[in-house]
Structures are given as C-alpha cells and as structure tokens.
Design an enzyme around this catalytic site. Sequence first.
Site, mmCIF file in Angstrom:
data_model
loop_
_atom_site.group_PDB
_atom_site.id
_atom_site.type_symbol
_atom_site.label_atom_id
_atom_site.label_comp_id
_atom_site.label_asym_id
_atom_site.label_seq_id
_atom_site.Cartn_x
_atom_site.Cartn_y
_atom_site.Cartn_z
ATOM 1 N N LYS A 162 68.017 15.570 116.748
ATOM 2 C CA LYS A 162 67.627 16.933 117.107
ATOM 3 C C LYS A 162 68.610 17.942 116.527
ATOM 4 C CE LYS A 162 65.949 18.009 121.201
ATOM 5 N NZ LYS A 162 65.810 18.108 122.676
ATOM 6 N N THR A 169 64.543 21.641 116.922
ATOM 7 C CA THR A 169 64.357 22.174 118.265
ATOM 8 C C THR A 169 64.635 23.675 118.299
ATOM 9 O OG1 THR A 169 64.945 21.771 120.586
ATOM 10 C CG2 THR A 169 66.735 21.678 118.985
ATOM 11 N N PHE A 171 59.179 25.932 121.812
ATOM 12 C CA PHE A 171 59.531 26.077 123.229
ATOM 13 C C PHE A 171 58.579 27.034 123.928
ATOM 14 C CE2 PHE A 171 64.083 24.506 124.057
ATOM 15 C CZ PHE A 171 63.910 23.421 123.214
ATOM 16 N N ASP A 220 60.916 14.648 128.969
ATOM 17 C CA ASP A 220 61.988 15.602 128.690
ATOM 18 C C ASP A 220 63.059 15.446 129.768
ATOM 19 O OD1 ASP A 220 63.404 17.623 127.527
ATOM 20 O OD2 ASP A 220 62.127 19.244 128.228
ATOM 21 N N GLU A 244 70.619 14.950 120.222
ATOM 22 C CA GLU A 244 70.908 16.252 119.618
ATOM 23 C C GLU A 244 72.304 16.344 119.011
ATOM 24 O OE1 GLU A 244 69.947 20.911 120.712
ATOM 25 O OE2 GLU A 244 69.147 19.230 121.845
#
Length: 308
Positions: A123, A147, A169, A16, A87
């Site tokens: 994403k 996400t 998350f 990440d 993303e």
Amino acid sequence: MNKLDQLRGMTDVVADTGDIDAIERVKPQDATTNPSLLLKAAQMPRFEELVATVKTGQYSESESCDHFAVAVGTEIIQLIPGRISTEVDARLSFDTQATVAKARELMALYDQQGITSDRILIKIAATWEGIRAAEILEREGIQCNLTLVFGFAQAQACADAGVFLISPFVGRILDWYLANTDLKVTHPSEDPGVQSVIRIYDHYKSHGYGTVVMGASFRNTGEVEALAGCDRLTISPDLMEALSKDLENLPQALIPLAASRKKPAALSEGAFRWQNNEEAMVIEKLSDGIRRFAADQVKLEHILRQGH
C-alpha cells in the site's frame, strides 16, 4: 441469502481490519491494514506476545513497525484465501526512491516468513511520487494498492502507471462535503464518495484498464450497497456483520461497461497536480490522510520501542 453473501456473489469482499478475531468471524477474501489499524492491533491482548517479541529485537523504530506489520500480516494470511495489503510508512509519501526501497524491504520480510509475493499488496499513498514508485514496483513484479484516492486525477494516473489496485475513500469524501458544504444526502446515490467510485469504475471499464477498483472507508451499509458489483470493497467487520443480518434483496449496482473507448493520453505531472489543486477536497483529504497515518506510525513506533 443475507446481503453479505449476496455481495460476495458479485464483489470480492475485503476486511478492513487488523483484528484477527474479526477476520476469523467474517471470513473475507482479502484483508488490508494501515498504520491506524496496526496501532489498534498493538494494543490488543491477542498481540501482547508479538509486541514483546518485536521489542526484544535489535531494530530501529521504522524496522520495528515493519516487523510488526509483517508479523500481523503473516497471521492474517493464514486465515484468508487471498492477499494482505501492507502499507509503506506514510512519511515516505513524497519520496519515490525511499518508497521503492521500503516496499522491497517489506517484501523481503514476507519472503523470510515463507509468504510468496502473489499473496501481498504493497500500500502506497496516491501522491505523484507514490504513483511513480508503484510504476517501478509493478515492473519488478511487486503489485501495489494505491491508497488515499480522493480524486479522478489520482485514479487516472494510477491506471496510466499500470497499478494493480486503487482504494478510493468513499466515507472520507462524504465527511469533507458534510463539513464544508450544505450538502444533504438522503439516498446513497447522492453521496459524493459513491459517485466518485462509480465515475472511476466506469472510466476504467469503458477504456479497458486492468487496474482493480476497491472502494474503501465506508460510513454506512448504504454506501456499500450502492457499490455492489464493484471489483472489490474493503469493509469494516462491523459493517460486514450488519450486512450479514440483513435478509433483503441486494441488486447489483455496478455493471462493467464494454471496453469501447480509446485510452486517453497519460496525465503529465503538471496536469495531475493542477487537477488535484482544482479540488480542495482532494488536496485537504490527501494531506490529512497522510498526516494521520504518519502520526499513528509514530505512536506505533513508541509502543514497540518502549523499554529500549
């Protein structure tokens, strides 16, 4: 073996970060970026030349960010065997068609770099509109990473839509409960973020959904260890390095259930919105996450457009 190596034996480990040096050190299967990580990357000495190159291009602000994201992603791809997640602009989170168009543009930029679609995940924030965009993209062969997943309804709707992968998350869920309730977590099993991922994982496996569960946003190694065995986990380099220094045994926490249950009816838009509305944490953290990514996107645009 250390805990990181043990984890790799049961879970695909994803980095990440947008830090190339860190990716070289920890050697993950996949990697993922977002506007916040790309903003940090743009301020690293390693990317000074790339930032300068993007600045000289005749791009709009949004295009500058896209070109930078793809350039960073292309570098990362050279260091990993798997995929890079890139993303879509968070400001498009409530516009299905604009999200689809932006995803296609990102894929075209990767194609220009010679990167094939099987190395990329797009994403998208797991809003109703984002999930509908992913449904369209998946049918076109563009696989997606949904996400900012905080609630079960989001996960269920993503599976209904045939999304390739979701990112629940963990740490941000815990953050909300610590800030808004009297919750005390003395063991990772009491962590509401960990509990959320386990619920989603068990639901997917027992009903035969193919959507990949990738836990994200970890605050400590205990959360990671409590999800050992999850399909994928995206972990910061700092936590990966901490796991690599721990030589204790790491038991597998998540074991897939047999697909023995009939899939439930797909969630309607109304049911999706109502179930999210019933959980203040989901509404607040999803909105906050979109705002934060959008704000960092604006900061990144500013850096990439300075001098124009």
